[in-house]
Scaffold this motif. Structure first.
Motif, mmCIF file in Angstrom:
data_model
loop_
_atom_site.group_PDB
_atom_site.id
_atom_site.type_symbol
_atom_site.label_atom_id
_atom_site.label_comp_id
_atom_site.label_asym_id
_atom_site.label_seq_id
_atom_site.Cartn_x
_atom_site.Cartn_y
_atom_site.Cartn_z
ATOM 1 N N LEU A 1 3.870 0.700 -12.645
ATOM 2 C CA LEU A 1 2.795 1.629 -12.989
ATOM 3 C C LEU A 1 1.456 1.113 -12.467
ATOM 4 C CD1 LEU A 1 2.195 4.292 -14.407
ATOM 5 C CD2 LEU A 1 1.963 3.022 -16.547
ATOM 6 N N SER A 2 1.232 -0.181 -12.605
ATOM 7 C CA SER A 2 0.016 -0.794 -12.082
ATOM 8 C C SER A 2 -0.073 -0.619 -10.569
ATOM 9 C CB SER A 2 -0.004 -2.280 -12.447
ATOM 10 O OG SER A 2 -1.087 -2.923 -11.856
ATOM 11 N N ASP A 3 1.039 -0.833 -9.876
ATOM 12 C CA ASP A 3 1.069 -0.652 -8.423
ATOM 13 C C ASP A 3 0.771 0.795 -8.035
ATOM 14 O OD1 ASP A 3 1.635 -3.319 -7.990
ATOM 15 O OD2 ASP A 3 3.793 -3.008 -7.730
ATOM 16 N N LEU A 4 1.308 1.741 -8.798
ATOM 17 C CA LEU A 4 1.041 3.156 -8.529
ATOM 18 C C LEU A 4 -0.450 3.448 -8.621
ATOM 19 C CD1 LEU A 4 1.880 6.143 -8.113
ATOM 20 C CD2 LEU A 4 2.140 6.263 -10.610
ATOM 21 N N PHE A 5 -1.089 2.961 -9.681
ATOM 22 C CA PHE A 5 -2.515 3.218 -9.842
ATOM 23 C C PHE A 5 -3.346 2.492 -8.788
ATOM 24 C CE2 PHE A 5 -1.284 4.646 -14.172
ATOM 25 C CZ PHE A 5 -1.795 5.934 -14.065
ATOM 26 N N LYS A 6 -2.875 1.356 -8.307
ATOM 27 C CA LYS A 6 -3.573 0.686 -7.205
ATOM 28 C C LYS A 6 -3.550 1.555 -5.956
ATOM 29 C CE LYS A 6 -2.575 -4.005 -8.731
ATOM 30 N NZ LYS A 6 -1.712 -5.171 -8.514
ATOM 31 N N VAL A 7 -2.399 2.144 -5.668
ATOM 32 C CA VAL A 7 -2.287 3.026 -4.500
ATOM 33 C C VAL A 7 -3.218 4.220 -4.669
ATOM 34 C CG1 VAL A 7 -0.740 4.592 -3.242
ATOM 35 C CG2 VAL A 7 0.042 2.314 -3.874
ATOM 36 N N LEU A 8 -3.275 4.766 -5.864
ATOM 37 C CA LEU A 8 -4.130 5.921 -6.120
ATOM 38 C C LEU A 8 -5.607 5.553 -6.203
ATOM 39 C CD1 LEU A 8 -1.952 7.772 -8.769
ATOM 40 C CD2 LEU A 8 -2.327 8.433 -6.386
ATOM 41 N N GLY A 9 -5.902 4.258 -6.225
ATOM 42 C CA GLY A 9 -7.277 3.798 -6.350
ATOM 43 C C GLY A 9 -8.045 3.767 -5.043
ATOM 44 N N ASP A 10 -7.588 4.486 -4.039
ATOM 45 C CA ASP A 10 -8.259 4.513 -2.746
ATOM 46 C C ASP A 10 -8.740 5.932 -2.452
ATOM 47 O OD1 ASP A 10 -8.553 3.056 0.086
ATOM 48 O OD2 ASP A 10 -7.810 5.097 0.400
ATOM 49 N N ASN A 11 -10.007 6.056 -2.118
ATOM 50 C CA ASN A 11 -10.648 7.344 -1.865
ATOM 51 C C ASN A 11 -9.935 8.147 -0.771
ATOM 52 O OD1 ASN A 11 -12.773 9.261 -2.205
ATOM 53 N ND2 ASN A 11 -13.749 8.425 -0.373
ATOM 54 N N THR A 12 -9.586 7.507 0.320
ATOM 55 C CA THR A 12 -8.917 8.206 1.425
ATOM 56 C C THR A 12 -7.549 8.723 0.996
ATOM 57 O OG1 THR A 12 -10.077 6.892 3.081
ATOM 58 C CG2 THR A 12 -8.048 7.979 3.786
ATOM 59 N N ARG A 13 -6.794 7.900 0.289
ATOM 60 C CA ARG A 13 -5.464 8.338 -0.148
ATOM 61 C C ARG A 13 -5.562 9.502 -1.132
ATOM 62 N NH1 ARG A 13 -4.362 2.614 0.682
ATOM 63 N NH2 ARG A 13 -4.819 2.073 -1.467
#
Length: 126
Positions: A41-53
Motif C-alpha cells: 500500500l505504501s508503494d502504491l501511494f509512492k507511485v501516486l505521489g508524482d504529479n506527472t503520473r
C-alpha cells in the motif's frame, strides 16, 4: 480483499486522559494487516505521489491513449512519458494493448478510478 472496519469494542469512544485502553489496543492489534500489505500500500501511494503520473492517470480516465498522444496532452517528451508509464504499469495502474505498431494505454481496472476519485473528493471537500 480486506476492508477497513471500525472497532466497536467498549471503552474506545471517549478519551480525555492519558490512560491506556488495553481492550482497544488488543482489538487493533488483533485486526492489523500483514506487514507485506502495508508495504504494498505504501508503494502504491509512492507511485501516486508524482504529479506527472497523476496527470497521466487523469488523461487515461478520459480516453485510451498512446505514448505520443499522452506526450502531446502533457507537453512532455515521449521518453519521459514512456518512463512514467513503465512505473505505472509495474504498479498495475495501467495496462496496454497493441494495434499494429501502436501501443495504447488505459487504466488497469475500476479500482484506479475509485482511488483517484476518493482522493479528488477529499481535497475538494477540504
Amino acid at each position: 480483499m480486506n476492508n477497513i472496519e471500525v472497532c466497536d469494542c467498549s471503552g474506545c469512544d471517549d478519551c480525555d486522559c492519558n490512560e491506556i485502553h488495553e481492550d482497544c489496543i488488543k482489538c487493533v492489534r488483533d485486526n492489523m494487516l500483514e506487514e507485506e500489505t502495508f508495504l504494498k500500500l505504501s508503494d502504491l501511494f509512492k507511485v501516486l505521489g508524482d504529479n506527472t503520473r497523476i496527470k497521466i492517470i487523469y488523461a487515461l480516465f478520459k480516453k485510451e491513449l498512446c505514448v505520443c498522444d499522452i506526450a502531446q496532452v502533457l507537453s512532455m517528451s515521449q521518453s519521459s512519458i514512456s518512463h512514467q508509464l513503465r512505473i505505472l504499469k509495474s504498479a498495475h495502474l495501467v495496462k496496454f494493448r497493441r494495434e499494429g505498431k501502436v501501443v495504447y494505454y488505459s487504466l488497469d481496472d475500476e479500482h484506479i478510478f475509485q482511488l483517484f476519485n476518493a482522493g479528488l473528493e477529499h481535497i475538494q471537500h477540504n
